[in-house]
Design an enzyme around this catalytic site. Structure first.
Site, mmCIF file in Angstrom:
data_model
loop_
_atom_site.group_PDB
_atom_site.id
_atom_site.type_symbol
_atom_site.label_atom_id
_atom_site.label_comp_id
_atom_site.label_asym_id
_atom_site.label_seq_id
_atom_site.Cartn_x
_atom_site.Cartn_y
_atom_site.Cartn_z
ATOM 1 N N SER A 1 50.369 59.222 80.772
ATOM 2 C CA SER A 1 49.166 59.118 81.355
ATOM 3 C C SER A 1 48.122 60.064 80.697
ATOM 4 C CB SER A 1 49.262 59.331 82.862
ATOM 5 O OG SER A 1 48.046 58.961 83.651
ATOM 6 N N ASP B 1 50.991 47.915 84.901
ATOM 7 C CA ASP B 1 50.123 49.131 85.246
ATOM 8 C C ASP B 1 49.006 48.979 85.910
ATOM 9 O OD1 ASP B 1 49.069 51.622 85.026
ATOM 10 O OD2 ASP B 1 50.235 52.227 83.313
ATOM 11 N N HIS C 1 52.974 51.943 86.443
ATOM 12 C CA HIS C 1 52.571 53.136 85.657
ATOM 13 C C HIS C 1 53.570 54.000 85.356
ATOM 14 C CE1 HIS C 1 49.508 55.816 83.900
ATOM 15 N NE2 HIS C 1 49.705 56.719 84.878
#
Length: 278
Positions: A99, A229, A258
């Site tokens: 991320s 995601d 995610h």
């Protein structure tokens, strides 16, 4: 196994874990917002057991590091990583970022990695850029991130609970197997960090443009992304990043969320090992 702090040039204390032989190849893990090095437990344990030196840090303003009100932007994040890599004399390293941490990896490798980095991995990563702009029409509207800021300022504790119990791990999907421990651990990590640093980091992960960083990276890069995601949609992240990398490999996972490195560590870890040893 050890842990400690480095003090950066501006006086910020950065916490890090450093496990394994100092002569082993280092794998460096970069966490997402608003988490800490603890988010990599499943990967740290796995690669430590394989004989690697595994290192993970709490980004400034996160976890056990200083709760900074300055330097909460990507250039400083990457410079902090560079200082630690120099002090620990990390060479031939594999850098793995999730991320926001994927953005940190991209900037660090592009600007500081020459001679120190062997390969890189971006997992559910924010590059090239998340926010919708004239040059990135498929991005998320700024109003989405304004909503994050409003929710954090109004009740950070509840906001973090809602993220962890919903879209982050895909626990809001019909039939999902909810892992209560993962929710509580996410919330715990988030609440350890500083509210101001986390607030400012929303702008960092949403508005930083990593296009030129991706183009500049010379080493092999594995781009891993869950096709479900909900936090960093794959169409405007991984599918664009792979087109910008000189030596990129794309691996996508149908139905994965995610936070797939936690929910599906049994799949992600062997795939990481295969890339590292290839």
């Amino acid at each position: 196994m050890s842990s400690g702090y480095i003090t950066t040039r501006d006086g910020t204390e950065i916490f890090y874990k450093d496990w394994g032989s100092k002569t082993a190849q280092p794998i460096v893990f970069h966490h997402g917002w608003p988490l800490s090095a603890d988010d990599w437990d499943a990967q740290m344990l796995f690669f430590f057991s394989k004989g690697y030196r595994v290192i993970a840090h709490d980004r400034r303003g996160h976890g056990r590091s200083s709760q900074t009100d300055t330097g909460n932007e990507m250039d400083t994040y990457a410079a902090d990583v560079a200082e630690r890599a120099e002090k620990l004399d990390l060479r031939n390293a594999i850098h793995i970022g999730h991320s926001t941490g994927g953005g940190e990896v991209a900037r660090y490798v592009a600007r500081y990695g020459k001679g120190r980095v062997a390969k890189a991995v971006l997992i559910g990563a924010v590059p090239p850029i998340m926010v919708q702009t004239a040059s990135n029409p498929g991005g998320l509207p700024l109003s989405v991130f304004d909503g994050f800021r409003s929710a954090l300022a109004a009740n950070r504790s509840q906001f973090y609970l809602d993220v962890a119990s919903g879209p982050f791990y895909g626990f809001n999907r019909p039939g999902a197997t909810v892992i209560e421990g993962a929710i509580r651990n996410w919330w715990r990590q988030g609440m350890m960090g500083g509210a101001q640093a986390h607030y400012e980091c929303i702008k960092v992960f949403s508005e930083t443009d990593f296009t030129e960083d991706l183009k500049a990276i010379e080493v092999p890069v594995l781009v891993m992304h869950g096709e479900d995601d909900q936090v960093v949609p794959i169409a405007d992240s991984a599918l664009l990043s792979i087109k910008l990398l000189k030596q990129g490999t794309l691996k996508t996972y149908p139905g994965y969320p995610h936070g797939m490195a936690t929910t599906h560590a049994d799949v992600i870890n062997p795939d990481l090992l295969a890339f590292i040893t290839a």
